[in-house]
Design a protein around this motif. Structure first.
Motif, mmCIF file in Angstrom:
data_model
loop_
_atom_site.group_PDB
_atom_site.id
_atom_site.type_symbol
_atom_site.label_atom_id
_atom_site.label_comp_id
_atom_site.label_asym_id
_atom_site.label_seq_id
_atom_site.Cartn_x
_atom_site.Cartn_y
_atom_site.Cartn_z
ATOM 1 N N ARG A 22 0.846 -1.203 0.000
ATOM 2 C CA ARG A 22 0.000 0.000 0.000
ATOM 3 C C ARG A 22 0.876 1.245 0.000
ATOM 4 O O ARG A 22 1.863 1.315 0.729
ATOM 5 N N GLY A 23 0.505 2.187 -0.814
ATOM 6 C CA GLY A 23 1.195 3.480 -0.787
ATOM 7 C C GLY A 23 2.544 3.500 -1.460
ATOM 8 O O GLY A 23 3.229 4.520 -1.442
ATOM 9 N N ILE A 24 2.976 2.389 -2.057
ATOM 10 C CA ILE A 24 4.295 2.400 -2.712
ATOM 11 C C ILE A 24 4.162 2.662 -4.216
ATOM 12 O O ILE A 24 5.160 2.791 -4.907
ATOM 13 N N GLY A 25 2.906 2.689 -4.707
ATOM 14 C CA GLY A 25 2.706 2.916 -6.137
ATOM 15 C C GLY A 25 2.813 1.618 -6.909
ATOM 16 O O GLY A 25 3.910 1.169 -7.253
ATOM 17 N N VAL A 26 1.685 0.976 -7.130
ATOM 18 C CA VAL A 26 1.634 -0.243 -7.942
ATOM 19 C C VAL A 26 0.707 0.049 -9.123
ATOM 20 O O VAL A 26 -0.437 0.462 -8.930
ATOM 21 N N ASP A 27 1.215 -0.128 -10.332
ATOM 22 C CA ASP A 27 0.409 0.129 -11.532
ATOM 23 C C ASP A 27 -0.367 -1.104 -11.979
ATOM 24 O O ASP A 27 -1.488 -0.998 -12.473
ATOM 25 N N HIS A 28 0.283 -2.283 -11.860
ATOM 26 C CA HIS A 28 -0.343 -3.526 -12.317
ATOM 27 C C HIS A 28 -0.093 -4.633 -11.292
ATOM 28 O O HIS A 28 1.017 -4.737 -10.757
ATOM 29 N N VAL A 29 -1.097 -5.456 -11.098
ATOM 30 C CA VAL A 29 -0.901 -6.721 -10.376
ATOM 31 C C VAL A 29 -0.966 -7.833 -11.409
ATOM 32 O O VAL A 29 -1.954 -7.937 -12.150
ATOM 33 N N VAL A 30 0.096 -8.630 -11.481
ATOM 34 C CA VAL A 30 0.111 -9.789 -12.371
ATOM 35 C C VAL A 30 -0.255 -11.018 -11.548
ATOM 36 O O VAL A 30 0.421 -11.342 -10.563
ATOM 37 N N GLY A 89 -4.269 -1.964 -11.962
ATOM 38 C CA GLY A 89 -4.918 -2.832 -12.932
ATOM 39 C C GLY A 89 -4.501 -4.277 -12.698
ATOM 40 O O GLY A 89 -3.543 -4.548 -11.965
ATOM 41 N N PHE A 90 -5.225 -5.196 -13.302
ATOM 42 C CA PHE A 90 -4.913 -6.623 -13.165
ATOM 43 C C PHE A 90 -4.501 -7.207 -14.512
ATOM 44 O O PHE A 90 -5.162 -6.956 -15.529
ATOM 45 N N VAL A 91 -3.434 -7.995 -14.492
ATOM 46 C CA VAL A 91 -2.919 -8.644 -15.714
ATOM 47 C C VAL A 91 -2.833 -10.148 -15.473
ATOM 48 O O VAL A 91 -2.103 -10.589 -14.585
ATOM 49 N N ARG A 136 5.015 -0.227 -12.617
ATOM 50 C CA ARG A 136 5.412 -0.896 -11.366
ATOM 51 C C ARG A 136 4.455 -2.076 -11.117
ATOM 52 O O ARG A 136 3.236 -1.892 -11.047
ATOM 53 N N VAL A 137 5.050 -3.252 -10.985
ATOM 54 C CA VAL A 137 4.271 -4.492 -11.010
ATOM 55 C C VAL A 137 4.444 -5.304 -9.732
ATOM 56 O O VAL A 137 5.567 -5.535 -9.279
ATOM 57 N N LEU A 138 3.302 -5.733 -9.178
ATOM 58 C CA LEU A 138 3.282 -6.693 -8.075
ATOM 59 C C LEU A 138 2.794 -8.026 -8.635
ATOM 60 O O LEU A 138 1.757 -8.074 -9.308
ATOM 61 N N ILE A 139 3.536 -9.098 -8.364
ATOM 62 C CA ILE A 139 3.136 -10.438 -8.807
ATOM 63 C C ILE A 139 2.454 -11.157 -7.634
ATOM 64 O O ILE A 139 2.936 -11.077 -6.494
ATOM 65 N N VAL A 140 1.344 -11.832 -7.916
ATOM 66 C CA VAL A 140 0.564 -12.512 -6.859
ATOM 67 C C VAL A 140 0.297 -13.963 -7.242
ATOM 68 O O VAL A 140 -0.054 -14.265 -8.392
ATOM 69 N N ASP A 141 0.486 -14.857 -6.265
ATOM 70 C CA ASP A 141 0.109 -16.262 -6.465
ATOM 71 C C ASP A 141 -0.331 -16.859 -5.129
ATOM 72 O O ASP A 141 -0.211 -16.211 -4.092
#
Ligand code: AMP
Length: 183
Positions: free
Chosen positions: A58-66, A86-88, A126-131
């Motif tokens: 939170r608050g770090i600036g994430v443009d996309h979640v993959v 956004g979600f990718v 800036r991308v966060l990856i989630v699994d």
């Protein structure tokens, strides 16, 4: 009720853990499968899981979640909404309809490929990856390389559960995975 921005506490982690079911010998003999479907069907555990996956970012600036196919989709989309991103979807080969970028990786026997749409990541995004589960780390490593190939910057890797004996974290020293549970 959706959680607020507080970090996931011990009670939340216990609730999440209590709703992950161990299924022995699925899909193959010798695999202890971590089944998240009871968690998905429990509203407080689901809310705690989504909040906990999103909290450090939170608050770090994430443009996309993959989100990684398929269970990473289920968590990735609500995490993206929590972070205002956004979600990718990162899919297995041949599933996405438009032009793709791909990355191959080794399996125990043979190789697999993950793909995203070529226009999915904004340049420098800036991308966060989630699994759901970090096991050997092969899928996660491929996802990191894929995002970089697509012109994105990986700012995090958030996973519900880490199977620590498989040492997947060692394949991801450059992204320091955030895991809610380690077993
Ligand atoms: P790995 O590439 O070995 O880190 O495997 C990660 C992927 O495989 C994730 O997308 C997980 O959903 C899935 N996975 C691996 N091992 C398990 C397990 N024991 N239970 C549930 N899912 C698993």
């Amino acid at each position: 009720m959706p959680n607020d921005t507080a970090p996931t506490g011990a009670a939340d982690l216990a609730l999440i853990e209590a709703h992950i079911r161990d299924v022995p010998d699925f899909p193959h003999e010798g695999i202890l499968f971590k089944d998240i479907t009871p968690l998905l069907n429990h509203r407080e555990a689901l809310a705690a899981a989504v909040a906990g996956l999103a909290a450090p970012y939170r608050g770090i600036g994430v443009d996309h979640v993959v989100g990684l196919e398929a269970r990473g989709f289920i968590f990735g989309a609500p995490v993206a909404m929590e972070l205002g991103a956004g979600f990718v979807p990162a899919r297995k080969a041949g599933k996405l309809p438009a032009k793709t970028i791909d990355q191959a990786y080794d399996l125990e026997y043979g190789t697999a490929t993950v793909e995203i749409h070529a226009d999915a990541i904004t340049p420098g995004g800036r991308v966060l990856i989630v699994d759901d589960v970090l096991a050997t780390g092969g899928t996660g490593r491929a996802a990191v390389e894929l995002v970089r190939k697509a012109g994105g910057t990986v700012v995090g890797f958030s996973v519900l559960m880490e199977l620590s004996a498989l040492q997947g974290r060692e394949k991801l020293p450059d992204v320091e995975p955030h895991t809610l549970l380690s077993v």
